[in-house]
Design an enzyme around this catalytic site. Structure first.
Site, PDB file in Angstrom:
ATOM      1  N   ARG A  46      27.431 -29.134 -59.234  1.00 57.65           N
ATOM      2  CA  ARG A  46      27.568 -29.589 -60.619  1.00 57.65           C
ATOM      3  C   ARG A  46      27.984 -31.041 -60.741  1.00 57.65           C
ATOM      4  O   ARG A  46      27.626 -31.723 -61.679  1.00 57.65           O
ATOM      5  CB  ARG A  46      28.647 -28.747 -61.298  1.00 57.65           C
ATOM      6  CG  ARG A  46      28.104 -27.582 -62.063  1.00 57.65           C
ATOM      7  CD  ARG A  46      29.184 -26.997 -62.892  1.00 57.65           C
ATOM      8  NE  ARG A  46      30.467 -27.225 -62.250  1.00 57.65           N
ATOM      9  CZ  ARG A  46      31.490 -26.388 -62.280  1.00 57.65           C
ATOM     10  NH1 ARG A  46      31.381 -25.280 -62.947  1.00 57.65           N
ATOM     11  NH2 ARG A  46      32.627 -26.659 -61.678  1.00 57.65           N
ATOM     12  N   ASP A  88      23.552 -27.588 -63.038  1.00 56.48           N
ATOM     13  CA  ASP A  88      24.158 -26.266 -63.138  1.00 56.48           C
ATOM     14  C   ASP A  88      23.384 -25.294 -62.239  1.00 56.48           C
ATOM     15  O   ASP A  88      22.163 -25.169 -62.370  1.00 56.48           O
ATOM     16  CB  ASP A  88      24.074 -25.837 -64.616  1.00 56.48           C
ATOM     17  CG  ASP A  88      24.729 -24.490 -64.857  1.00 56.48           C
ATOM     18  OD1 ASP A  88      25.022 -23.780 -63.863  1.00 56.48           O
ATOM     19  OD2 ASP A  88      24.941 -24.157 -66.029  1.00 56.48           O
ATOM     20  N   LYS A 151      31.611 -14.200 -47.030  1.00 59.69           N
ATOM     21  CA  LYS A 151      32.531 -13.388 -47.788  1.00 59.69           C
ATOM     22  C   LYS A 151      33.293 -14.217 -48.831  1.00 59.69           C
ATOM     23  O   LYS A 151      33.406 -15.422 -48.647  1.00 59.69           O
ATOM     24  CB  LYS A 151      33.493 -12.691 -46.842  1.00 59.69           C
ATOM     25  CG  LYS A 151      34.515 -13.603 -46.229  1.00 59.69           C
ATOM     26  CD  LYS A 151      35.680 -12.803 -45.750  1.00 59.69           C
ATOM     27  CE  LYS A 151      36.921 -13.451 -46.114  1.00 59.69           C
ATOM     28  NZ  LYS A 151      37.470 -14.534 -45.567  1.00 59.69           N
ATOM     29  N   HIS A 181      32.709 -15.462 -39.730  1.00 60.42           N
ATOM     30  CA  HIS A 181      32.879 -16.584 -38.803  1.00 60.42           C
ATOM     31  C   HIS A 181      33.566 -16.175 -37.499  1.00 60.42           C
ATOM     32  O   HIS A 181      33.443 -16.855 -36.498  1.00 60.42           O
ATOM     33  CB  HIS A 181      33.591 -17.767 -39.474  1.00 60.42           C
ATOM     34  CG  HIS A 181      35.073 -17.622 -39.551  1.00 60.42           C
ATOM     35  ND1 HIS A 181      35.698 -16.857 -40.499  1.00 60.42           N
ATOM     36  CD2 HIS A 181      36.063 -18.132 -38.780  1.00 60.42           C
ATOM     37  CE1 HIS A 181      36.996 -16.912 -40.304  1.00 60.42           C
ATOM     38  NE2 HIS A 181      37.255 -17.675 -39.276  1.00 60.42           N
ATOM     39  N   LYS A 185      33.065 -17.225 -32.829  1.00 58.40           N
ATOM     40  CA  LYS A 185      34.081 -17.685 -31.871  1.00 58.40           C
ATOM     41  C   LYS A 185      33.654 -17.300 -30.458  1.00 58.40           C
ATOM     42  O   LYS A 185      33.213 -16.183 -30.221  1.00 58.40           O
ATOM     43  CB  LYS A 185      35.438 -17.051 -32.203  1.00 58.40           C
ATOM     44  CG  LYS A 185      36.027 -17.521 -33.536  1.00 58.40           C
ATOM     45  CD  LYS A 185      37.353 -16.818 -33.804  1.00 58.40           C
ATOM     46  CE  LYS A 185      37.830 -17.057 -35.223  1.00 58.40           C
ATOM     47  NZ  LYS A 185      38.654 -18.244 -35.380  1.00 58.40           N
ATOM     48  N   GLU A 219      48.746 -14.518 -38.247  1.00 60.15           N
ATOM     49  CA  GLU A 219      48.739 -15.944 -38.600  1.00 60.15           C
ATOM     50  C   GLU A 219      50.129 -16.357 -39.074  1.00 60.15           C
ATOM     51  O   GLU A 219      50.800 -15.581 -39.752  1.00 60.15           O
ATOM     52  CB  GLU A 219      47.766 -16.202 -39.746  1.00 60.15           C
ATOM     53  CG  GLU A 219      46.336 -15.827 -39.448  1.00 60.15           C
ATOM     54  CD  GLU A 219      45.446 -16.054 -40.669  1.00 60.15           C
ATOM     55  OE1 GLU A 219      44.795 -17.093 -40.714  1.00 60.15           O
ATOM     56  OE2 GLU A 219      45.426 -15.206 -41.574  1.00 60.15           O
ATOM     57  N   HIS A 243      36.439  -9.164 -40.392  1.00 64.47           N
ATOM     58  CA  HIS A 243      36.717  -9.674 -39.047  1.00 64.47           C
ATOM     59  C   HIS A 243      37.218  -8.598 -38.073  1.00 64.47           C
ATOM     60  O   HIS A 243      36.716  -8.466 -36.968  1.00 64.47           O
ATOM     61  CB  HIS A 243      37.759 -10.798 -39.100  1.00 64.47           C
ATOM     62  CG  HIS A 243      37.425 -11.897 -40.060  1.00 64.47           C
ATOM     63  ND1 HIS A 243      36.151 -12.363 -40.241  1.00 64.47           N
ATOM     64  CD2 HIS A 243      38.200 -12.630 -40.894  1.00 64.47           C
ATOM     65  CE1 HIS A 243      36.164 -13.344 -41.137  1.00 64.47           C
ATOM     66  NE2 HIS A 243      37.392 -13.524 -41.554  1.00 64.47           N
ATOM     67  N   LYS A 343      49.679 -12.371 -42.746  1.00 66.02           N
ATOM     68  CA  LYS A 343      50.010 -13.778 -42.986  1.00 66.02           C
ATOM     69  C   LYS A 343      51.503 -13.955 -42.727  1.00 66.02           C
ATOM     70  O   LYS A 343      52.285 -13.019 -42.877  1.00 66.02           O
ATOM     71  CB  LYS A 343      49.738 -14.126 -44.451  1.00 66.02           C
ATOM     72  CG  LYS A 343      48.295 -13.961 -44.877  1.00 66.02           C
ATOM     73  CD  LYS A 343      47.505 -15.206 -44.582  1.00 66.02           C
ATOM     74  CE  LYS A 343      46.093 -15.115 -45.099  1.00 66.02           C
ATOM     75  NZ  LYS A 343      45.158 -15.926 -44.297  1.00 66.02           N
TER      76      LYS A 343
HETATM   77  C1  BG6 Z   1      39.290 -16.193 -43.273  1.00 60.58           C
HETATM   78  C2  BG6 Z   1      40.338 -15.634 -44.194  1.00 60.58           C
HETATM   79  O1  BG6 Z   1      38.128 -15.420 -43.332  1.00 60.58           O
HETATM   80  O2  BG6 Z   1      39.786 -16.188 -41.955  1.00 60.58           O
HETATM   81  C3  BG6 Z   1      41.623 -16.414 -44.092  1.00 60.58           C
HETATM   82  O3  BG6 Z   1      39.871 -15.677 -45.528  1.00 60.58           O
HETATM   83  C4  BG6 Z   1      42.063 -16.513 -42.657  1.00 60.58           C
HETATM   84  O4  BG6 Z   1      42.639 -15.812 -44.885  1.00 60.58           O
HETATM   85  C5  BG6 Z   1      40.932 -16.997 -41.776  1.00 60.58           C
HETATM   86  O5  BG6 Z   1      43.149 -17.407 -42.586  1.00 60.58           O
HETATM   87  C6  BG6 Z   1      41.291 -16.957 -40.311  1.00 60.58           C
HETATM   88  O6  BG6 Z   1      40.283 -17.548 -39.574  1.00 60.58           O
HETATM   89  P1  BG6 Z   1      40.588 -18.537 -38.387  1.00 60.58           P
HETATM   90  O7  BG6 Z   1      39.256 -18.882 -37.825  1.00 60.58           O
HETATM   91  O8  BG6 Z   1      41.325 -19.696 -38.957  1.00 60.58           O
HETATM   92  O9  BG6 Z   1      41.426 -17.733 -37.451  1.00 60.58           O
END
Ligand code: BG6
Length: 494
Positions: A46, A88, A151, A181, A185, A219, A243, A343
């Site tokens: 946008r 848009d 996601k 993702h 890795k 984390e 994940h 977290k």
């Molecule tokens: C993401 C989550 O998919 O993965 C995050 O939305 C999370 O909350 C993250 O922190 C962790 O991924 P990575 O690659 O930083 O370990």
């Protein structure tokens, strides 16, 4: 073979995901000469910008993260491939403009190119973008037109199905690349290499030798600036549904006959089919949720989740989730798979730990630790990428005292090169048309289906004990009970 000439359309080009992850990854691929010789990146968003301003915006953001690229010639080279359309994303005219631009590029190059449409936008736009692409006939090349989504793919089974219906209105399943993702890795991909390229692990990779499996993704980060997204998601949706479930599938799946997208995904699907459902009446025994209160991380005081920006002060969203799962098949019957993620935990640790059964008869005098610390193979995903075997040896000088020691393999030590980031790997695969590391719809759907009773039960019953773990701790006590009732424990170093 060199990848085909590619028109890469980035919807949401001015947004967070683009500058934080996608553009840096594309730039790395460019530097490492993994992009096709003919590559055109077309941003769509946008913001009223020109391509130069967009490039400057990226350069500033990259500079903030420590990469000084503005004077780098390679950056200038990369930016020459950058185009931009502002408008848009719901407006059909934008897509006509896009088509014209793409056709102009193809005419200039005198060839027809493959097309990648990457939706780096909030998910409420996925349906509009997909159908606009379809109406503009941009989906027609079944082999070479691809859409990429990420996601959150829904927040429950029904909303996932709705997104999927919208994506498949014009696009075929094999044109849809759903990113998780974690699958990009290196260590995650290495799970299959470890299991299926070595003859020594697979014979003991089953219920006869494996006692239980523990998967941890912890984390130290809180929700940062993502409070308003996270507060509507929570740990189960944010991490477990995608994940952790992928990690479980890679550990539990049968060997594929060939290493290709369909075979790998079929074998994962077999695992999803075999997962023992969690009926509502078992949620309390098989699932634990938590939310962090204030605490200390690396010597700094950090606020409680409910005090984070964007989070409701009376939020019941979980920032921690643990599950006990079973894979009901011949290989894994009655072997518990414990999954947990949180977290603001004490450390950044992602690992899969395969714990083996004790020996059938112990001839050594009791040493103690083998009861609580079994022989284990630990696949570390983060922070360092490693594989560690924990086993027992005789302590020097003692008559027969045992001590648990470790045998280490570390990626960085062994290969001396930094591994590519997950996004580099995944984007390279999208461009190469290799879907092995992407999620197929049936798998995502099965994962939602499994978790629905937990999500429903949790949303119907208010947690009375939140916050139930301090920032910087090992998570809620209830998660320890989840494993302790089976005589096990999580055992990660925190
Ligand atoms: C993401 C989550 O998919 O993965 C995050 O939305 C999370 O909350 C993250 O922190 C962790 O991924 P990575 O690659 O930083 O370990």
């Amino acid at each position: 073979t060199h990848p085909q000439s590619t028109l890469f359309v980035l919807f949401g080009a001015a947004g967070d995901l683009s500058w934080r992850l996608i553009v840096p990854a594309l730039y790395r691929l460019y530097i490492d000469k993994h992009l096709p010789d003919r590559f055109h990146l077309i941003g769509v968003d946008r913001m009223p910008l020109g391509p130069e301003e967009l490039a400057r915006h990226y350069a500033e953001k990259l500079a903030e993260s420590g990469e000084d690229i503005e004077k780098d010639e390679r950056w200038a080279g990369f930016c020459r491939s950058l185009g931009y359309i502002s408008g848009d994303l719901k407006d059909p005219a934008v897509y006509r403009q896009l088509r014209t631009l793409m056709q102009a590029r193809e005419q200039e190059w005198r060839e027809s190119c493959q097309q990648v449409y990457y939706m780096a936008t909030p998910p409420f736009l996925f349906a509009d973008i997909a159908s606009n692409l379809g109406r503009a006939q941009l989906h027609r090349d079944r082999k070479r037109a691809r859409i990429v989504v990420e996601k959150p793919l829904g927040r429950d089974l029904a909303s996932f199905q709705a997104i999927n219906r919208a994506l498949t209105e014009y696009f075929h399943e094999n044109q849809i690349y759903r990113i998780d993702h974690f699958l990009g890795k290196e260590t995650v991909q290495n799970i299959l290499a470890l299991r299926f390229a070595n003859s020594i692990f697979e014979p003991i990779w089953d219920r006869r030798y494996v006692d239980h499996v523990a998967i941890t993704v912890a984390e130290t980060l809180g929700v940062e600036h993502r409070g308003s997204y996270y507060d509507h998601a929570g740990a189960l949706r944010d991490m477990v549904q995608n994940h952790l479930m992928q990690l479980l599938c890679l550990v539990a799946m049968e060997p594929p006959a060939v290493y290709d997208a369909d075979d790998i995904r079929n074998r994962k699907m077999d695992v999803m089919h075999a997962l023992r459902p969690i009926p509502p009446e078992q949620v309390a025994q098989r699932a634990v949720r938590g939310q962090y209160g204030a605490g200390w991380i690396n010597g700094c005081r950090v606020p409680a989740y409910r005090e984070e920006p964007g989070v409701a002060p009376d939020s019941d969203t979980e920032t921690y989730a643990a599950l006990k799962l079973y894979v009901d098949n011949w290989r894994w019957q009655d072997v518990p798979f414990y999954l947990r993620t949180g977290k603001r935990m004490a450390a950044d640790v992602s690992e899969i730990s395969i714990r083996f059964r004790p020996v059938p008869h112990r001839a050594f005098p009791a040493a103690g630790s083998e009861d609580t610390h079994p022989v284990a193979l630990t696949l570390r995903i983060q922070p360092e990428e490693s594989i560690v075997l924990h086993f027992f040896v005789k302590e020097p000088g003692s008559r027969a005292r045992l001590r648990r020691v470790r045998m280490d393999f570390n990626y960085l030590d062994a290969f001396k090169v930094a591994t590519p980031t997950a996004y580099e790997t995944l984007l390279r695969d999208v461009i190469a048309g290799d879907a092995s590391l992407f999620m197929r719809a049936d798998q995502v759907e099965a994962s939602w289906r499994l978790l629905m009773p937990v999500l429903d039960t949790w949303s119907d019953t208010k947690p009375t004990d939140f916050p139930n773990y301090a920032a910087g701790s090992g998570g809620p006590e209830a998660a320890n009970i989840l494993t302790a009732v089976d005589g096990h424990s999580w055992l990660t170093a925190f």
